[in-house]
Design a protein around this motif. Sequence first.
Motif, PDB file in Angstrom:
ATOM      1  N   MET A   1      -4.453   5.490   4.204  1.00  0.00           N
ATOM      2  CA  MET A   1      -4.036   6.411   5.231  1.00  0.00           C
ATOM      3  C   MET A   1      -2.532   6.305   5.370  1.00  0.00           C
ATOM      4  O   MET A   1      -1.968   5.226   5.335  1.00  0.00           O
ATOM      5  N   THR A   2      -1.884   7.422   5.563  1.00  0.00           N
ATOM      6  CA  THR A   2      -0.451   7.437   5.754  1.00  0.00           C
ATOM      7  C   THR A   2      -0.162   7.724   7.215  1.00  0.00           C
ATOM      8  O   THR A   2      -0.709   8.657   7.793  1.00  0.00           O
ATOM      9  N   VAL A   3       0.698   6.901   7.805  1.00  0.00           N
ATOM     10  CA  VAL A   3       1.144   7.130   9.161  1.00  0.00           C
ATOM     11  C   VAL A   3       2.475   7.846   9.056  1.00  0.00           C
ATOM     12  O   VAL A   3       3.405   7.362   8.407  1.00  0.00           O
TER      13      VAL A   3
ATOM     14  N   ARG B   1       4.578   5.683   6.140  1.00  0.00           N
ATOM     15  CA  ARG B   1       4.228   4.313   5.786  1.00  0.00           C
ATOM     16  C   ARG B   1       2.723   4.275   5.573  1.00  0.00           C
ATOM     17  O   ARG B   1       1.970   4.884   6.325  1.00  0.00           O
ATOM     18  N   ARG B   2       2.329   3.505   4.603  1.00  0.00           N
ATOM     19  CA  ARG B   2       0.896   3.362   4.332  1.00  0.00           C
ATOM     20  C   ARG B   2       0.310   2.301   5.243  1.00  0.00           C
ATOM     21  O   ARG B   2       0.877   1.230   5.399  1.00  0.00           O
ATOM     22  N   ILE B   3      -0.804   2.609   5.854  1.00  0.00           N
ATOM     23  CA  ILE B   3      -1.578   1.618   6.597  1.00  0.00           C
ATOM     24  C   ILE B   3      -3.027   1.843   6.192  1.00  0.00           C
ATOM     25  O   ILE B   3      -3.503   2.986   6.165  1.00  0.00           O
TER      26      ILE B   3
ATOM     27  N   LEU C   1      -6.145   0.146  10.627  1.00  0.00           N
ATOM     28  CA  LEU C   1      -5.981   1.055  11.766  1.00  0.00           C
ATOM     29  C   LEU C   1      -7.188   0.965  12.704  1.00  0.00           C
ATOM     30  O   LEU C   1      -7.036   0.837  13.928  1.00  0.00           O
ATOM     31  N   VAL C   2      -8.378   0.985  12.140  1.00  0.00           N
ATOM     32  CA  VAL C   2      -9.604   0.884  12.936  1.00  0.00           C
ATOM     33  C   VAL C   2      -9.667  -0.472  13.636  1.00  0.00           C
ATOM     34  O   VAL C   2      -9.985  -0.560  14.827  1.00  0.00           O
ATOM     35  N   ARG C   3      -9.324  -1.525  12.909  1.00  0.00           N
ATOM     36  CA  ARG C   3      -9.349  -2.879  13.497  1.00  0.00           C
ATOM     37  C   ARG C   3      -8.370  -2.989  14.667  1.00  0.00           C
ATOM     38  O   ARG C   3      -8.704  -3.553  15.711  1.00  0.00           O
TER      39      ARG C   3
END
Length: 156
Positions: free
Chosen positions: A1-3, A15-17, A22-24
Amino acid sequence: MTVTRSTAGGRRNSRRIRHEDLVRLRMTLGRLGRVLRQQNDDGLSYALISLMFAIHRMQPATAGDLAAGEGVSPPSVTRSLNRLVELGLVAREADPVDRRNAVISLTAAGEQERQRILRSREVWLSDHLARLTDEQLHALLGVLPVLELLCDPELP
């Protein structure tokens, strides 16, 4: 996922996350908030406590102000206000500017209850922070500015 985030010049930073991270993060922050809100042993519901804290932030406020601030319907706020008035935690007085409206504020007992709830949450948090190592506590305190930034409503 890209933020993706807009910068002041309209440029976008990406930025990649990982989605799992993200869910955590979302679930952990949500769970911590819920656990802290549950540190209350006198039987007041979350809705009543939330309304008391909103009254403290906004007082003096009208029921309409509170409904808008809490994102609930005016009848729902009125029911909760009636209960808080019955408990002696909130006072309603005629608005000196517009006598058709009532202004709501915490009573001395309401402010004492609010302070008690805050102390209860702080005791719980302090007890749980004491379980951390010095390194863990330092790391946690180091991210406070970032978490505060996430709470900023002005962020895009």
